[in-house]
Design a protein around this motif. Structure first.
Motif, PDB file in Angstrom:
ATOM      1  N   CYS A  97       0.827  -1.197   0.000  1.00  0.00           N
ATOM      2  CA  CYS A  97       0.000   0.000   0.000  1.00  0.00           C
ATOM      3  C   CYS A  97       0.871   1.261   0.000  1.00  0.00           C
ATOM      4  N   VAL A  98       1.939   1.248   0.787  1.00  0.00           N
ATOM      5  CA  VAL A  98       2.852   2.392   0.842  1.00  0.00           C
ATOM      6  C   VAL A  98       3.535   2.606  -0.505  1.00  0.00           C
ATOM      7  N   VAL A  99       3.935   1.520  -1.148  1.00  0.00           N
ATOM      8  CA  VAL A  99       4.578   1.622  -2.467  1.00  0.00           C
ATOM      9  C   VAL A  99       3.630   2.264  -3.476  1.00  0.00           C
ATOM     10  N   ILE A 100       2.379   1.851  -3.446  1.00  0.00           N
ATOM     11  CA  ILE A 100       1.397   2.418  -4.376  1.00  0.00           C
ATOM     12  C   ILE A 100       1.199   3.906  -4.083  1.00  0.00           C
ATOM     13  N   MET A 101       1.138   4.281  -2.810  1.00  0.00           N
ATOM     14  CA  MET A 101       1.000   5.693  -2.467  1.00  0.00           C
ATOM     15  C   MET A 101       2.202   6.505  -2.967  1.00  0.00           C
TER      16      MET A 101
ATOM     17  N   VAL B 145       5.199 -13.767  -4.803  1.00  0.00           N
ATOM     18  CA  VAL B 145       5.397 -12.935  -5.986  1.00  0.00           C
ATOM     19  C   VAL B 145       4.671 -11.615  -5.780  1.00  0.00           C
ATOM     20  N   LEU B 146       5.356 -10.563  -6.144  1.00  0.00           N
ATOM     21  CA  LEU B 146       4.725  -9.249  -6.021  1.00  0.00           C
ATOM     22  C   LEU B 146       3.474  -9.175  -6.897  1.00  0.00           C
ATOM     23  N   PRO B 147       2.388  -8.630  -6.373  1.00  0.00           N
ATOM     24  CA  PRO B 147       1.221  -8.391  -7.236  1.00  0.00           C
ATOM     25  C   PRO B 147       1.617  -7.484  -8.400  1.00  0.00           C
TER      26      PRO B 147
ATOM     27  N   LEU C 192       4.195  -4.382  -8.496  1.00  0.00           N
ATOM     28  CA  LEU C 192       5.413  -4.449  -9.296  1.00  0.00           C
ATOM     29  C   LEU C 192       5.482  -3.285 -10.280  1.00  0.00           C
ATOM     30  N   ARG C 193       4.354  -2.920 -10.847  1.00  0.00           N
ATOM     31  CA  ARG C 193       4.324  -1.772 -11.755  1.00  0.00           C
ATOM     32  C   ARG C 193       4.730  -0.506 -11.010  1.00  0.00           C
TER      33      ARG C 193
ATOM     34  N   SER D 167       1.926  -5.243 -19.250  1.00  0.00           N
ATOM     35  CA  SER D 167       1.051  -4.904 -18.126  1.00  0.00           C
ATOM     36  C   SER D 167       1.783  -4.123 -17.047  1.00  0.00           C
ATOM     37  N   LEU D 168       3.115  -4.101 -17.097  1.00  0.00           N
ATOM     38  CA  LEU D 168       3.901  -3.334 -16.131  1.00  0.00           C
ATOM     39  C   LEU D 168       4.290  -1.960 -16.659  1.00  0.00           C
ATOM     40  N   TYR D 169       4.053  -1.739 -17.934  1.00  0.00           N
ATOM     41  CA  TYR D 169       4.551  -0.518 -18.573  1.00  0.00           C
ATOM     42  C   TYR D 169       3.761   0.702 -18.132  1.00  0.00           C
ATOM     43  N   ILE D 170       4.493   1.756 -17.811  1.00  0.00           N
ATOM     44  CA  ILE D 170       3.923   3.069 -17.537  1.00  0.00           C
ATOM     45  C   ILE D 170       4.621   4.042 -18.461  1.00  0.00           C
TER      46      ILE D 170
END
Length: 1315
Positions: A705-709, A744-746, A750-751, A787-790
């Motif tokens: 959650c912190v990583v996403i924030m 495995v990281l979700p 991971l993105r 799916s990981l590309y930004i």
């Protein structure tokens, strides 16, 4: 007895002199008074009342003017004092004269107050008690009661003595209320009023007090005189302040009255009369009914007091006492009073009563609120005109209570006008100058925004106006900073603090109100009927009137422009948990009101630091399970903000929906526990949480959650942590997850991790093998890299920076990057088409960003781009071509062609096989489809190469092979394959134009030997000049341009190198002249330029070339043997048409067209010079030549010093044209050059001017120049010989090759000829 003596002459001699005293008074001077004489006079029945009154007046004067004199006289003998007092009290019953009675009371009161003796007071009380006890009826005791009331008020401790030691006297006072004389009752009530206005009332015996309450009700019910009614109401007001008295007043019964009186009233006829009176039924004497009668009276004072009494009763216990008042219809009468008065006092009293009555549900169940809401709203409008702010505040409080407590099943505003009136009243309250009143108005607005109070149709515009009125008050809110607190003084500090407190109270209530408005909008949006506002009148169904969308837009605008800046400003340093709770709740509501506008709103919030703001508030105020409501509001806001930002992304894979759900669950279950300060986040990310039991819960999920924030905040420019800290923490997290094994990281996490690593890499140290392997392993764990590309430059840079990552993911990320760039460009194009005319759409900008990111730092990417160009589908291949074109068009630190051209040669070799294998270019494989792109790239590379560059010299053989394959492919393509022919012709033309001299002969010979190529050129030229073809069947103008430019180069080089021609091309001179003369307005300028270049090349070889067979019609040529046969294949008419056409083109003032026209005219004049001197003289002396010069020299766009114009004048002078005059033509040029300064001229303009002046010196001009003019020419020649050009004053051309649309033009072909 005289006027100066208060003595009785007949008896005075008997009295001891000690009872006499001579006094000096201000009113009568000297005064002799004898107490013994006065005593005997007032006791004597034979003494006239006038004498007694005079004596009392004298005593009054003594008491007033000689304090202490009477006390000294009377205190000589206590018995005399008591006798004197008793005599005066006796007069109260014997004297009938009102004036004398008043004097008696006055003397008694003044005497007792002067004596200040408790004994004297007790004596008086004893006498009154005795008199009342001895009498069977209180008749005649009114003066005595008046005296007693005055003593209670004036005498110290008299009231206390009376209530504690004279119970019988108090009982008599109660019984006196049964006497029918209303004047007597009024005097008794006067005593009770004085008693209850002091503290002695607290010591009153309970039985006496209760009895008094019952008798007061009966007295008030039967009172007829205004004086008695006022006295009763006054005493009632004092009694209702006491809780015990209120209980008796509200619960008295008939039996209680009987019980009270049977205990104290004697059994005679008077007592029986009293008992009969007291036994009357109290059905009409209940307190609510009595107060209702007072409300119905026309006396405003009684109405006010009645209202205050009701309020005083209800204050003690609203739940206990409200029902009787409501059942007596008191609310109805109170509302009626509101509708009929504008008295401040009455309004305030009625408002206060009704506020208390609203606490009982019975008030609403009997529909009193429905009955009175209109009167209340009307009275509020009246109250807002008054100066008393408390009245306004109390009225708004009443409205708030009614709106808040009204049952949802009963509507207060069934129609629009009622709601509008209430809204206007509340708006006026919100706009009050007093912030406290405005705060109460905002509270009323909060209640008004409830769904059950909305009319049908819903008045959305009124709700919006009310919200805007609240918003307008925000400019007055000014928090008190710590600096202000320190600098302000003690007195001023208190006022400032109070102002800050009021501001905070207003803001809090305003936030509650805004939240209510948002909730109303959400509820209306969920109801189709309310959302459409079906019952709106047709005249009001405009796009912005009373629509839910207009309200939502109003809320969003106010929130964005005023509310957010105000709250953040006021609580930047000292956050308030309650304020912030409502604030974040309001922000969350915006995401459901106007979804189409939320992406921009979310971006603005995130880029303004709201991730940091909300997370810091959570860490500061919610740690340790504090402020759970604030925590919930923050979490709700952060989740909606995050999901809105995520919804804007457009990942390439189809797993987007599952990723969104994954992120939503992670935030939902873990945001509440993220209540740490930001400084503690790195340690949180570096913890080893152990086994993760749940997919979306637990310590590891909290880290996710912190990583996403961090990702979402950083994506909007909000760096919650330093870049190096983020980089190392994310690396550690990846390592920790991999060490854990089986975990495995979700994909969504991971993105986010990949994005954080990419964006924070520049400020972090380079990675070594171990972390790179960790990152590579993590990325490889995902089945689809897309799916990981930004889409972010940093990600492209990060992957390409490390060979270990570029080897696995470089091609993928580059492909995704270019695909996304293409999509964004298409989106911008579509938006431009929607906003304006497609013809006005701006050209797509080249992909400079990709070039700067990749090719300048990572040259090997060029090979990847070349592979994409040759092997991928057209959209992606075209994007790769665009990148390579930008790269080749700019300055490079390395030679691209050294690695690109061998690859392109291999591709051309494959294309040659493909073209032959698919029936001469009719196949449609992937390889063949990319042929146009490869040819375009070759054209760009050739156009960007300089024939003098080292790479060109090193790759002569490679260039020749490329030229061979391109010409071979071009000769084998079908004529309809324009998208391949066009770049092929462009490439061949650039090769010939830029080819070094030592290679030119080989190049031109090879091309002229290619019969297929010559056939292609013939097809294009024939199709363009065939009159029978429709415009759609004609080749594109760009292809015809390239064909004409290529053909002109072939003619020139073949003539120079005498190359062998295997197949000629036919070309129609009359069609070319016709286009220049009659169709120039409908022909592209570039096509005109290319036609002029071809015509110039043919004129340079006298219209005779082995490459081109010039064909002419009868209009332009005459048979040999006639007078002008020397001009063959032209005729004099043909020369005239051609020169006229060139003159018209010179007036177009297009840069290339101007140059081409001047060069072509120069070649034509040279042609005529070689053929016939007479013809050239005739051509330059035509009248239109003079007109042409006049137009060019007098134009407003600064053509005077243009190199082409100068060259044109030089040509005319060289051929002795009479159209050029020294004055004004040449003199005008001279003056323009002098004004500009030769140092400001470009090199080409300076050279053209030097040639012109040289020609001027050798020509014969008309009129001839003067010596002064000749000297000016010489001076300018000297200046030109030494000048070094710095900047250009006229348009100049870039070097080498110009790219115009799809056409490449070698600028060397359009350099102005000088001879």
């Amino acid at each position: 007895m005289t006027s100066r003596e208060i003595v009785h002459d007949k008896i005075h001699f008997r009295h001891d002199p000690k009872w006499s005293r001579s006094l000096v008074t201000a009113e009568s001077g000297g005064l002799l008074v004898c107490v013994a004489c006065v005593l005997e006079m007032i006791e004597s029945d034979d003494m006239a009342s006038v004498r007694k009154s005079f004596a009392l007046s004298g005593i009054t004067e003594v008491l007033k003017c000689s304090p202490g004199a009477m006390r000294e006289l009377l205190q000589q003998d206590h018995r005399v004092l008591m006798r004197f007092t008793a005599s005066l009290m006796g007069m109260l019953h014997t004297v009938e004269d009102v004036s004398t009675l008043e004097k008696v009371q006055q003397v008694l009161v003044q005497l007792l107050l002067e004596l200040q003796s408790e004994v004297s007071f007790r004596f008086v009380l004893d006498e009154i008690d005795k008199q009342l006890s001895d009498q069977h009826s209180p008749k005649g005791f009114q003066p005595t009661f008046n005296l007693l009331g005055t003593l209670v008020e004036a005498g110290r401790n008299v009231a206390h003595i009376l209530v504690t030691q004279y119970g019988s006297l108090l009982g008599s006072l109660c019984s006196a209320l049964l006497y029918p004389d209303e004047g007597l009752k009024a005097s008794v009530l006067y005593v009770w009023l004085k008693l209850f206005r002091g503290s002695a009332a607290q010591s009153l015996p309970v039985a006496i007090r209760d009895r008094l309450c019952v008798l007061l009700l009966q007295t008030l019910a039967n009172a007829g005189s205004p004086q008695l009614i006022r006295s009763c109401v006054g005493l009632l007001w004092l009694l209702v302040q006491l809780a015990e008295a209120v209980s008796v007043l509200m619960n008295c019964t008939d039996s209680q009255i009987m019980c009270h009186e049977n205990q104290s009233i004697h059994t005679d006829s008077s007592q029986i009369l009293g008992q009969n009176q007291e036994q009357q039924s109290l059905d009409c004497c209940h307190l609510p009914l009595i107060l209702k009668q007072l409300l119905l009276s026309g006396d405003e004072m009684l109405q006010v007091t009645s209202s205050k009494c009701i309020a005083a009763v209800l204050v003690h216990s609203p739940s206990q006492y409200s029902a009787p008042f409501i059942q007596a219809d008191i609310p109805e009468f109170l509302f009626d009073r509101l509708a009929s008065t504008n008295s401040e006092m009455l309004l305030w009293s009625v408002y206060s009563c009704l506020v208390l009555l609203t606490e009982d549900p019975l008030f609403f169940s009997q529909c009193h609120s429905v009955y009175g809401i209109e009167s209340l709203v009307r009275s509020l409008k009246e109250a807002q005109r008054l100066s008393n702010l408390e009245v306004q505040k109390q009225g708004l409080l009443l409205l708030t209570e009614i709106l808040e407590r009204q049952p949802p099943s009963v509507r207060l505003f069934p129609s629009g006008p009622g709601f509008v009136a209430a809204s206007e009243a509340v708006t006026a309250g919100v706009s009050s100058s007093c912030l406290l009143v405005a705060t109460q108005g905002v509270s009323a607005a909060s209640a008004l925004f409830r769904l059950n109070h909305q009319a049908r149709p819903v008045q959305y515009s009124e709700v919006g106006r009310l919200v805007e009125a609240i918003t307008d008050r925000f400019s007055e809110l000014s928090p008190l900073s710590s600096t202000q607190r320190r600098s302000s003084g003690i007195v001023r500090r208190s006022s400032l603090s109070s102002q800050a407190s009021r501001s905070e109270g207003f803001l809090l209530q305003a936030l509650v109100c805004f939240q209510a408005a948002c909730r109303l909008a959400e509820e209306c949006a969920s109801d189709p009927v309310l959302k459409e506002n079906t019952f709106t009148a047709p005249s009001r169904q405009g796009p912005t009137q009373d629509s839910l969308e207009s309200l939502c837009r109003c809320l969003l605008h106010c929130c964005d422009s005023i509310w957010i800046p105000t709250v953040t400003r006021m609580y930047e340093r000292a956050p308030n948990a309650q304020i912030l709770q409502y604030f974040y709740s309001i922000l969350s509501s915006q995401f459901t009101l106007l979804p189409p506008l939320m992406p921009d709103f979310a971006n603005k919030l995130a880029s303004s630091g709201f991730f940091r703001l909300a997370l810091e508030h959570k860490g500061l105020l919610c740690a340790g399970n504090r402020n759970p409501d604030l925590n919930a509001s923050c979490c709700g806001f952060l989740q909606k903000l995050s999901m809105c930002l995520l919804s804007q992304s457009d990942p390439a894979s189809g797993s987007y929906q599952s990723d969104v759900e994954e992120v939503e669950n992670l935030l939902l279950y873990n945001l509440p526990s993220v209540c740490w300060r930001l400084a503690d986040w790195p340690s949180l990310l570096c913890e080893a949480p152990g086994l993760q039991l749940s997919e979306h819960k637990g310590p590891r999920a909290t880290q996710y959650c912190v990583v996403i924030m961090l990702h979402l905040a950083l994506q909007q420019g909000d760096r919650l942590l330093p870049d190096q800290t983020v980089f190392s923490s994310v690396l550690w997290l990846l390592h920790s997850v991999q060490e854990q094994g089986g975990c495995v990281l979700p994909r969504s996490v991971l993105r986010s991790a990949l994005y954080l690593l990419a964006v924070t890499q520049d400020k972090s140290p380079s990675l070594d093998r171990a972390p790179l392997n960790c990152i590579s392993k993590a990325l490889s764990s995902c089945q689809s890299f897309s799916s990981l590309y930004i889409h972010h430059p940093a990600l492209l840079h990060f992957i390409c920076r490390y060979p270990e990552l570029a080897e696995k993911f470089g091609a993928l990320v580059l492909e995704l990057w270019l695909t996304k760039q293409t999509q964004q460009a298409d989106a911008r194009t579509s938006m431009a088409d929607e906003e304006g005319d497609a013809g006005e759409r701006p050209e797509q900008k080249p992909d400079i960003e990709t070039v700067e990111l990749l090719t300048l730092k990572y040259p090997t990417v060029v090979l990847t781009l070349l592979d994409m160009l040759c092997t991928r589908e057209p959209p992606l291949a075209e994007r790769a071509l665009g990148v390579l074109q930008v790269l080749l068009g700019g300055r490079r630190d390395y030679e691209v062609d050294l690695c690109a051209k061998p690859r392109l040669l291999q591709a051309l070799q494959r294309f040659s096989v493909e073209v032959v294998g698919h029936g001469l270019g009719q196949g449609h494989t992937t390889q063949v489809n990319s042929l146009p792109l490869v040819l375009k790239l070759l054209s760009v590379m050739q156009a960007s190469d300089s024939s003098s560059s080292s790479s060109y010299r090193k790759t002569d053989e490679l260039h020749f092979k490329l030229l061979y394959h391109v010409s071979n492919i071009a000769g084998k393509l079908t004529p309809t394959n324009v998208e391949s022919l066009l770049p092929a012709f462009s490439y061949l033309y650039c090769c010939l134009s830029l080819c070094p001299e030592h290679c030119a002969d080989r190049a031109v010979s090879m091309l002229l030997s290619n019969s297929g190529l010559m056939d292609q050129l013939q097809t294009v030229l024939s199709s363009s000049s065939a009159p029978s073809l429709s415009p759609s069947a004609c080749p594109p103008s760009s292809l015809l341009c390239c064909s004409q430019l290529l053909l002109s180069s072939l003619i020139t080089l073949q003539h120079v190198h005498s190359a062998q021609v295997h197949k000629s091309v036919s070309w129609s001179l009359d069609a070319a002249v016709e286009r220049l003369l009659f169709r120039k307005r409908h022909t592209d300028n570039v096509l005109l330029v290319s036609g002029l270049r071809l015509l110039q090349a043919l004129l340079d070889v006298d219209l005779v070339s082995a490459v081109v067979c010039v064909s002419t019609g009868s209009d332009l040529v005459e048979p040999p043997g006639v007078q002008d046969g020397a001009l063959y294949p032209l005729s004099s008419r043909g020369v005239q048409c051609l020169s006229t056409a060139l003159s018209g083109l010179l007036l177009q003032k297009h840069e290339l067209l101007l140059r081409a026209s001047v060069n072509c005219l120069s070649s034509l004049l040279d042609f005529l010079q070689r053929k016939s001197d007479t013809s050239v003289k005739h051509a330059v002396c035509q009248p239109w030549t003079r007109f042409l010069l006049y137009c060019l020299l007098n134009s407003e766009d600064g053509c005077l010093l243009h190199p082409a114009v100068l060259r044109l004048i030089t040509l005319l002078l060289q051929h002795s044209s009479t159209s050029v005059l020294w004055e004004p033509d040449l003199l005008q040029v001279m003056e323009a050059a002098e004004r500009t300064g030769v140092k400001e001229l470009s090199r080409e303009a300076a050279q053209a001017l030097r040639l012109l002046l040289t020609q001027v010196q050798s020509s014969v001009l008309q009129p001839p120049p003067t010596e002064e003019h000749k000297q000016r020419v010489r001076n300018m020649m000297e200046a030109l010989s030494v000048q070094t050009p710095v900047k250009s004053c006229s348009p100049s051309l870039p070097s080498n090759v110009l790219h115009v649309g799809d056409v490449f033009i070698s600028l060397s072909d359009f350099t102005l000829t000088t001879g």
